[in-house]
Design an enzyme around this catalytic site. Structure first.
Site, PDB file in Angstrom:
ATOM      1  N   ASP A  96       0.819  -1.210   0.000  1.00 56.84           N
ATOM      2  CA  ASP A  96       0.000   0.000   0.000  1.00 56.84           C
ATOM      3  C   ASP A  96       0.852   1.258   0.000  1.00 56.84           C
ATOM      4  O   ASP A  96       1.428   1.613   1.030  1.00 56.84           O
ATOM      5  CB  ASP A  96      -0.890  -0.047   1.253  1.00 56.84           C
ATOM      6  N   ASP A 283      -1.901   5.755  -5.152  1.00 54.76           N
ATOM      7  CA  ASP A 283      -2.183   4.869  -4.028  1.00 54.76           C
ATOM      8  C   ASP A 283      -2.541   3.459  -4.483  1.00 54.76           C
ATOM      9  O   ASP A 283      -3.658   3.191  -4.907  1.00 54.76           O
ATOM     10  CB  ASP A 283      -3.346   5.477  -3.225  1.00 54.76           C
TER      11      ASP A 283
END
Ligand SMILES: *[C@@H]1O[C@H](CO)[C@@H](O)[C@H](O)[C@H]1NC(C)=O
Length: 392
Positions: A96, A283
């Site tokens: 992430d 992201d």
């Protein structure tokens, strides 16, 4: 040294770490199948209980230390892969770029950790106790536990003494975690947003001299998620065409770049915002594109999409012609064709891969996997910049 972590569809078999001809290492990453991913959302929009639990996910409580705030719930995460802690305990984690801590479920976590793999320090010879509290506050509740330290294996590279959190209460993530495919999160943002400023695994790989360059790159493979990979320490030229266009970061917290504007069929969005607000974060832990709710609502109306009762997400009949959606980053256009910003849910229903989220630090856009599937994304921590190229 470079390591490559493969990304594959959840339906496909998990690939074990392997050594490619040129010495690049790979770990399998899996992708939740699109249909499962969207079905979960559609089902969710019918359930009062789930709706209630989802309602708060993006409402961030204030008064937290900046490092402790995470603006998402991983409901929207599709890609994950396996890491090893303590020599032989495997965990599926979301790699992430939108957060900066490594955490996995602890053997002391009960109900809220569902059926996930749990780290058991008693089974590790390299475990070092730390016991400092770890807390992340979501609007819907806490994710908490305590820090521990152990060796971490990442695509065949070992980080010695990685401090990570053993999570004992994941209730703040609700069902997204309980029924999700992932056992934890491996944050790849900057340590300025890391709880307790704990260095991230990637920073540790750099610090311990395991890499020949301080960059990593995501290739998410096709829409089915096959053959995707995460390269640590370089890029993989066979997964992009043309030159990588480099963009300096505007902040080293999330991977934040300057967004000049967003256009949809001649209509311009975001361009009138103040310079400060003209930002996007790249992201990997968010599946969709996300923008300010008002902008996204206007875009959805423009293309005739229908709002789901939860989360500012939209659906549209599949096959409807959709205009090109273009993000202009640092003066360069990154277009997405109509079929590249919808996700097929089956039965003629498509999820618009654009959701409304008002990020506390915003207004800003979050360019998640929908963007990263088309644009090979290079995260250069050493030179504080990002690179984009066309994925192959
Ligand atoms: C425990 O971990 C925290 C968070 O990374 C760190 O700040 C602290 O120094 C560690 N304590 C010990 C005793 O290693």
């Amino acid at each position: 040294m470079r390591a490559v972590i493969s990304l594959v569809c959840a339906a496909a078999l998990y690939l074990t770490p392997s050594l490619a001809e040129d010495g690049i290492r790979k770990i399998g990453l899996s992708k939740v199948a699109d249909r499962d991913f969207v079905e979960k959302k559609l089902k969710a929009s019918d359930g009062d209980v789930l709706r209630e639990s989802l309602r708060h996910h993006f409402e961030i409580s204030t008064g937290q230390e900046p490092g402790n705030i995470i603006v998402k719930d991983y409901q929207n995460a599709q890609y994950y892969g396996t890491i090893t802690l303590g020599g032989n305990q495997n965990f599926d984690v979301i790699f992430d770029t939108g957060s900066s801590n490594l955490w996995v479920a602890s053997y002391k976590c009960w109900f809220s950790c569902g059926l996930h793999h749990r780290y058991n320090s008693k089974k590790s010879h390299t475990f070092v106790a730390n016991n400092t509290d770890f807390n992340i506050q979501y609007g819907s509740g806490p994710v908490s536990g305590y820090f521990s330290t152990d060796d971490l294996d990442l695509g065949g590279l070992t980080v010695e003494g990685q401090t990570f959190a053993e999570v004992t209460d994941a209730s703040g993530l609700g069902l997204a975690f309980m029924i999700g495919k992932f056992d934890g999160i491996l944050g790849m943002g900057f340590d300025s947003i890391s709880v307790a400023n704990t260095p991230t695994p990637f920073q540790q790989l750099m610090a311990q001299g395991r890499l020949n360059s301080g960059m990593f790159a995501f290739y998410l493979g096709g829409a089915d998620g096959k053959d995707g990979e995460l390269v640590l320490g370089g890029t993989d030229p066979k997964h992009y065409t043309g030159d990588i266009v480099w963009v300096d970061l505007v902040s080293e917290t999330y991977w934040t770049v300057g967004l000049d504007g967003v256009t949809l069929d001649g209509a311009t969005y975001h361009a009138s915002e103040t310079a400060k607000a003209k930002a996007a974060i790249i992201d990997s832990g968010t599946s969709l594109l996300a923008g300010p709710t008002a902008e996204v609502a206007a875009m959805a109306q423009q293309v005739g999409a229908i709002k789901l009762p939860i989360n500012n997400e939209y659906v549209i009949p599949c096959g409807m012609p959709l205009p090109t959606l273009t993000f202009t980053i640092d003066g360069k256009d990154y277009p997405l064709n109509g079929d590249e910003y919808v996700i097929n849910a089956g039965n003629g229903i498509c999820l618009l891969a654009i959701m409304g989220i008002d990020v506390p630090a915003g207004p800003m856009w979050i360019l998640g996997d929908t963007f990263m599937r088309k644009y090979y994304s290079v995260f250069d921590m050493e030179n504080k910049r990002m690179g984009f190229a066309r994925s192959t």
